[in-house]
Scaffold this motif. Sequence first.
Motif, PDB file in Angstrom:
ATOM      1  N   ASP A  79      20.051 -62.403 101.243  1.00  9.20           N
ATOM      2  CA  ASP A  79      20.243 -63.575 100.387  1.00  9.20           C
ATOM      3  C   ASP A  79      21.436 -63.324  99.469  1.00  9.20           C
ATOM      4  O   ASP A  79      21.370 -62.510  98.551  1.00  9.20           O
ATOM      5  CB  ASP A  79      18.969 -63.810  99.573  1.00  9.20           C
ATOM      6  CG  ASP A  79      19.048 -65.102  98.769  1.00  9.20           C
ATOM      7  OD1 ASP A  79      20.170 -65.604  98.539  1.00  9.20           O
ATOM      8  OD2 ASP A  79      17.985 -65.602  98.369  1.00  9.20           O
ATOM      9  N   GLY A 105      22.598 -64.995  97.243  1.00  9.32           N
ATOM     10  CA  GLY A 105      22.302 -65.315  95.841  1.00  9.32           C
ATOM     11  C   GLY A 105      21.964 -64.069  95.028  1.00  9.32           C
ATOM     12  O   GLY A 105      22.169 -64.032  93.811  1.00  9.32           O
ATOM     13  N   LEU A 106      21.485 -63.034  95.724  1.00  9.79           N
ATOM     14  CA  LEU A 106      21.168 -61.783  95.030  1.00  9.79           C
ATOM     15  C   LEU A 106      22.415 -61.163  94.408  1.00  9.79           C
ATOM     16  O   LEU A 106      22.335 -60.506  93.379  1.00  9.79           O
ATOM     17  CB  LEU A 106      20.539 -60.795  96.014  1.00  9.79           C
ATOM     18  CG  LEU A 106      19.076 -61.039  96.388  1.00  9.79           C
ATOM     19  CD1 LEU A 106      18.721 -60.239  97.621  1.00  9.79           C
ATOM     20  CD2 LEU A 106      18.164 -60.662  95.227  1.00  9.79           C
ATOM     21  N   ASN A 165      25.006 -62.798  93.160  1.00 10.32           N
ATOM     22  CA  ASN A 165      25.297 -63.544  91.940  1.00 10.32           C
ATOM     23  C   ASN A 165      24.417 -63.042  90.792  1.00 10.32           C
ATOM     24  O   ASN A 165      24.901 -62.735  89.696  1.00 10.32           O
ATOM     25  CB  ASN A 165      25.042 -65.037  92.206  1.00 10.32           C
ATOM     26  CG  ASN A 165      25.716 -65.935  91.186  1.00 10.32           C
ATOM     27  OD1 ASN A 165      26.373 -65.457  90.268  1.00 10.32           O
ATOM     28  ND2 ASN A 165      25.528 -67.232  91.336  1.00 10.32           N
ATOM     29  N   ASP A 166      23.108 -62.919  91.071  1.00  5.03           N
ATOM     30  CA  ASP A 166      22.189 -62.396  90.049  1.00  5.03           C
ATOM     31  C   ASP A 166      22.541 -60.955  89.689  1.00  5.03           C
ATOM     32  O   ASP A 166      22.521 -60.571  88.525  1.00  5.03           O
ATOM     33  CB  ASP A 166      20.744 -62.407  90.576  1.00  5.03           C
ATOM     34  CG  ASP A 166      20.202 -63.811  90.729  1.00  5.03           C
ATOM     35  OD1 ASP A 166      20.903 -64.759  90.339  1.00  5.03           O
ATOM     36  OD2 ASP A 166      19.072 -63.957  91.236  1.00  5.03           O
ATOM     37  N   ARG A 171      23.477 -59.089  86.175  1.00  4.22           N
ATOM     38  CA  ARG A 171      22.570 -58.057  85.657  1.00  4.22           C
ATOM     39  C   ARG A 171      23.339 -56.757  85.381  1.00  4.22           C
ATOM     40  O   ARG A 171      23.076 -56.075  84.395  1.00  4.22           O
ATOM     41  CB  ARG A 171      21.448 -57.820  86.658  1.00  4.22           C
ATOM     42  CG  ARG A 171      20.444 -56.834  86.153  1.00  4.22           C
ATOM     43  CD  ARG A 171      19.047 -57.062  86.652  1.00  4.22           C
ATOM     44  NE  ARG A 171      18.187 -56.009  86.124  1.00  4.22           N
ATOM     45  CZ  ARG A 171      17.484 -56.114  85.007  1.00  4.22           C
ATOM     46  NH1 ARG A 171      17.519 -57.235  84.304  1.00  4.22           N
ATOM     47  NH2 ARG A 171      16.745 -55.110  84.578  1.00  4.22           N
ATOM     48  N   LEU A 231      31.438 -66.217  97.754  1.00  3.38           N
ATOM     49  CA  LEU A 231      30.668 -66.259  96.516  1.00  3.38           C
ATOM     50  C   LEU A 231      31.373 -65.436  95.443  1.00  3.38           C
ATOM     51  O   LEU A 231      31.535 -65.880  94.306  1.00  3.38           O
ATOM     52  CB  LEU A 231      29.251 -65.711  96.740  1.00  3.38           C
ATOM     53  CG  LEU A 231      28.454 -65.609  95.447  1.00  3.38           C
ATOM     54  CD1 LEU A 231      27.616 -66.848  95.228  1.00  3.38           C
ATOM     55  CD2 LEU A 231      27.597 -64.371  95.395  1.00  3.38           C
ATOM     56  N   ALA A 249      34.313 -67.181  94.140  1.00  2.00           N
ATOM     57  CA  ALA A 249      33.971 -68.371  93.363  1.00  2.00           C
ATOM     58  C   ALA A 249      33.510 -68.042  91.950  1.00  2.00           C
ATOM     59  O   ALA A 249      33.687 -68.843  91.034  1.00  2.00           O
ATOM     60  CB  ALA A 249      32.893 -69.171  94.089  1.00  2.00           C
ATOM     61  N   ILE A 250      32.909 -66.867  91.756  1.00  5.33           N
ATOM     62  CA  ILE A 250      32.414 -66.568  90.413  1.00  5.33           C
ATOM     63  C   ILE A 250      33.413 -65.742  89.601  1.00  5.33           C
ATOM     64  O   ILE A 250      33.143 -65.405  88.459  1.00  5.33           O
ATOM     65  CB  ILE A 250      31.075 -65.796  90.465  1.00  5.33           C
ATOM     66  CG1 ILE A 250      31.260 -64.458  91.159  1.00  5.33           C
ATOM     67  CG2 ILE A 250      29.997 -66.610  91.140  1.00  5.33           C
ATOM     68  CD1 ILE A 250      30.126 -63.515  90.903  1.00  5.33           C
TER      69      ILE A 250
END
Lengths: 251, 429
Positions: free
Chosen positions: A111, A113-114, A116-117, A121, A145, A148-149
Motif C-alpha cells: 500500500d 499510502g504507507l 505517505n504516512d 512519521r 507519490l 507529489a508530496i
Amino acid sequence: MAKIISVHSFRGGTGKSNTTANTAAILAAEGLRVGVVDTDIQSPGIHVLFGFDESDIRHSLNDYLWGKCAIEDAAQNVTARVGGAIRGQIFLIPSSIKAGEIAKVLREGYDVGLLNDGYQRLIDTLKLDALLIDTHPGLNEETLLSIAISDALAIIMRPDQQDYQGTGVTVEVARKLEVPRLLIVVNKVPPVWDENEVRARVERTYHADVGAILFHSDEMMTLASSGIFSISYPNHPMTRSLQQLATRLIE
Amino acid sequence: MGTEPHHLLLADDGEISRTSLLRLVESLGHKVTRANSSEEVFARIESGHPDLLLLGVRSTRINAYQVLRRLKSLPGDRPPVIVVSTPDGVEGIAKCLEMGAADYIIDPLHPALIKTRIDDCIETQRLRREKEQASIEQHRTEEALQAREKYERDVHIGRQIQRSFLPTSLPRLPDWEIAAQFQPAREVAGDWYDAFLLPQVNRVGLVIADVCDKGVGAALFMGLMRSLLRAFAQQPTSLRWLDAIDGESPIAHGTSLADRRRALPTAGTTALKNAIEQTNNYIAKNHGETGMFATVFFGILDPRTGQLLYINAGHERPAIIGRDGVRERLQPTGTAVGMMPDSDYSIGSAQLYPGEFLVTYTDGVPEARDSDRKFFTEDRLLGLLNDPPLTAAALLDRIVDSIRAHIADADQYDDVTLLAVRRGTESLT
C-alpha cells in the motif's frame, strides 16, 4: 517545517543515489537532521554509500511496508559511518537487499499510502529538518507519490540522447504534480564541454532551472561508491557544485 | 318417499314413448325433454345438460350404439345412460351395457323399480363426480404443500448462503473489542457484517451492509458483494490517482502542498477506494439489469492510533459513543454500491478515543416492527447508546433484547444486524 526532497532520474545509472547521499551529507554537515529513504525497493543501493552492508540492516523499509515494524524502527543513524565533520545527523531507512524480499514486493505489492504516512512519521519522530527520497528510476506509483508530496525535486540526467527524452517525461509529470521547486542536475558531463553552453541548452530544452552541472570525475570513479564524495574530497570543484545544489534544494 | 326432481332426456322415437314409462317418469316429478334423432340427442345434451339419458334401444331413427360410442368421446361431463327396451330387446341391452350404459330398464317394469333405477343411477353419478372433485382438490392441496416445502427449502438455502458468508470469528486485538449480532428475518434478506485483518497495513477492515432486496437473490448478491469487497480490499495497488498525469488537469489545482499531501493516498485509503469503487463498478456494469445494490459502511481502523478511515456508501449512519453518549455520526460519503457505475466515493475520517464505541447497524434495527406495525425507531436506538455498558458485546445484547421485546410475537420483517467496536481504556492509564 521539514523539507521533503525527492531525487529522481528517468533512467538508471545517472548518479541518483550518489547525488542523494552527497546532498544528505552536505545538509547534515551544516547541522541539519536529515533522513534518507531508499524507495528504490526493486534495486536498492544507497546504503552502500553510507558504508552499510546486508548484515547491518536490522529492519528495512520492506519490513515497515509489510507491517512488521514502525518506520522509525527501520531508521539507522549513519552519521558516524559517513565520517568528516558532521554537526547534524543522518538517518538511513534502507530497502532490503535480500532477493526473496525484493521478489515479495514485486509479487505482492504494498500500500503506497504507507509511504505517505511513513514520511510524515519519520519527520515527526526523528525531528527531521530534511527528508531525502532516493526514488526508483522511471515512473511507478511510489515515485509519483514521492514526487507529489515533495517540496523540491532534483532530476538527474546525463548529457545523452536517451536521458534527454526521458528527463522530458519526468519534467512534464513534475509540473502536473505541481512540485514547488524543480531542479535539473546534469551529471557525468565530459570535461571538454563548456558548462554555460550545457546549462543554456538544458534550460532551453525543459524551461527548467539547472541545479548543477557535474563534470565527469576520475576521483568519483576511483571512489567507486565506497564513500561519499563531498566528505572524501571537500575542496573538489564538484563538491562546491553539490553544495550549491543542496542549498537550492533546501531553501 | 319423495324424489328430487331431475332433468331427464328421453331419446326414443319408438314404442317406449307411447308406453306408461314416459307418464310414470313425469309423474315422479322429473322434467323430461325428448329427442327424436341422434343429432337431437347431442344438441340437447349440449344445451340442457340432462342428469340422465334414457336411451331406447329399438328406436328407428336413433342408433343406440352410435349414440353410446359418440357419447364416450364427448369431452367433459356426460350424463349416465339407462337403456330402455322391451323384453324382446335383451341382446341389445347387453351390448349397450358393454358399451358403457349404466343400467337398463325392461319396459314394462314396476314403477317403484323404475324410480329406484333412475334415482340410483343419478346418485351414483353424483357420487362419482364428488369423488373426482375431492381427488382434484386433494391434488391441488398436495401441490400447494409441495410449493410451500420448496419455498421453505429455498429460504433455508438462502439463509445458509447468507450465514456462510459471515465471519466465523472476529479479529482479536489487544485493547480492542469487536462484537457482532445477526438476527435473520423470517424471510431471507441480504444483511452482512464483516471484520478482517489487513496485515499489509496493520489495520482492521470493518464492514456492515444491506443488500436492498429480499429472498434467495439477495442472499446470492450478499455473497458476491462481500467476496468482492474483501478481495479488492487486499489489492494494494491503485493507479487511479495517476489519472492526473495523462489527464489534462493537475491533481489538486490551486491548493497548497499540504492540501495536496492530504489528498494523496495514505495507508488504507487505497484498500478502501479499491474495495468500494471496484465492487460498485463490477455490480453496476455486470448486474445493472437486476437493479440490485447494497448500502455499505466500510471502515479501516488503525488499532495503534484509533484512527478510522471510512466510506459510507448510503448506509445508516454509524455512531461513535463517547463518555456523554453519541458524540458523532458518520455521514454517507457516496451512493449505495452497485447503483451507478463510476460513482465517486470520498473518504471520511474519525477518531476513536480510549473507552469509546463505534456502533454500526442496518435499517432492520430502527425499522423493526411490533404487531401494530410500529417502528422501533432510531431515537429509541440512540437512547440505548447513552450510558453504555462496559463491553461492546453487552451493548449489542442490550440493543437486541430491546428490539426483541419490541417485536414480541410479530413476524420479524428484516434482518437485524449490528457490529460494534470498543477501544479499551488501557492506553489511558
